[in-house]
Design a protein around this motif. Sequence first.
Motif, mmCIF file in Angstrom:
data_model
loop_
_atom_site.group_PDB
_atom_site.id
_atom_site.type_symbol
_atom_site.label_atom_id
_atom_site.label_comp_id
_atom_site.label_asym_id
_atom_site.label_seq_id
_atom_site.Cartn_x
_atom_site.Cartn_y
_atom_site.Cartn_z
ATOM 1 N N MET A 1 13.400 -1.602 -36.513
ATOM 2 C CA MET A 1 14.274 -2.761 -36.499
ATOM 3 C C MET A 1 14.557 -3.161 -37.941
ATOM 4 O O MET A 1 13.649 -3.232 -38.758
ATOM 5 C CB MET A 1 13.588 -3.907 -35.754
ATOM 6 N N ARG A 2 15.794 -3.415 -38.221
ATOM 7 C CA ARG A 2 16.191 -3.805 -39.572
ATOM 8 C C ARG A 2 15.761 -5.237 -39.852
ATOM 9 O O ARG A 2 16.048 -6.147 -39.081
ATOM 10 C CB ARG A 2 17.693 -3.676 -39.723
ATOM 11 N N ALA A 3 15.098 -5.432 -40.975
ATOM 12 C CA ALA A 3 14.605 -6.758 -41.329
ATOM 13 C C ALA A 3 15.733 -7.742 -41.621
ATOM 14 O O ALA A 3 15.578 -8.939 -41.438
ATOM 15 C CB ALA A 3 13.673 -6.668 -42.529
ATOM 16 N N GLY A 4 16.897 -7.246 -42.051
ATOM 17 C CA GLY A 4 18.005 -8.124 -42.412
ATOM 18 C C GLY A 4 18.551 -8.935 -41.253
ATOM 19 O O GLY A 4 19.129 -10.002 -41.444
ATOM 20 N N THR A 5 18.400 -8.436 -40.031
ATOM 21 C CA THR A 5 18.899 -9.179 -38.873
ATOM 22 C C THR A 5 17.946 -10.292 -38.452
ATOM 23 O O THR A 5 18.337 -11.192 -37.721
ATOM 24 C CB THR A 5 19.141 -8.242 -37.675
ATOM 25 N N LEU A 6 16.716 -10.232 -38.890
ATOM 26 C CA LEU A 6 15.733 -11.270 -38.572
ATOM 27 C C LEU A 6 15.801 -12.322 -39.679
ATOM 28 O O LEU A 6 15.109 -12.240 -40.686
ATOM 29 C CB LEU A 6 14.333 -10.664 -38.465
ATOM 30 N N ASN A 7 16.649 -13.326 -39.486
ATOM 31 C CA ASN A 7 16.970 -14.259 -40.569
ATOM 32 C C ASN A 7 16.483 -15.690 -40.340
ATOM 33 O O ASN A 7 16.852 -16.589 -41.077
ATOM 34 C CB ASN A 7 18.477 -14.260 -40.809
ATOM 35 N N ARG A 8 15.683 -15.926 -39.327
ATOM 36 C CA ARG A 8 15.139 -17.260 -39.048
ATOM 37 C C ARG A 8 13.639 -17.147 -38.773
ATOM 38 O O ARG A 8 13.150 -16.105 -38.366
ATOM 39 C CB ARG A 8 15.795 -17.874 -37.803
#
Length: 108
Positions: free
Chosen positions: A1-8
């Motif tokens: 899973m790309r860390a950039g999409t987890l933004n909160r």
Amino acid sequence: MRAGTLNRRVRIERRDQTQDDIGQPVDTWVEVATVWCNVKMLTGKETLAADADVASATASIRVRYRTDITSDMRAIVDGVIFNILAPLPDLGGREYTDLACTAFSNNG
């Protein structure tokens, strides 16, 4: 899973019961974990219940794969309390768990 999409940041809490000073049971919330997430608001509506406007919304909160989250817990993102209806883990890829949630109808 790309860390950039987890933004909160999301705080997962479970209900616990303690006792007050005179021994009466008191419901409290205990933090289970604070992790990165992605929130997608899916639907929203406003209804009239007991002569008062009540807003509610459904959301999907995606976190990294976990199996310790249950529907008895709640999620808090940016001060908004989400009631977890069902955790939906990605059993095949073991990359993420989607939390099907509702918000604004009560305070968890």
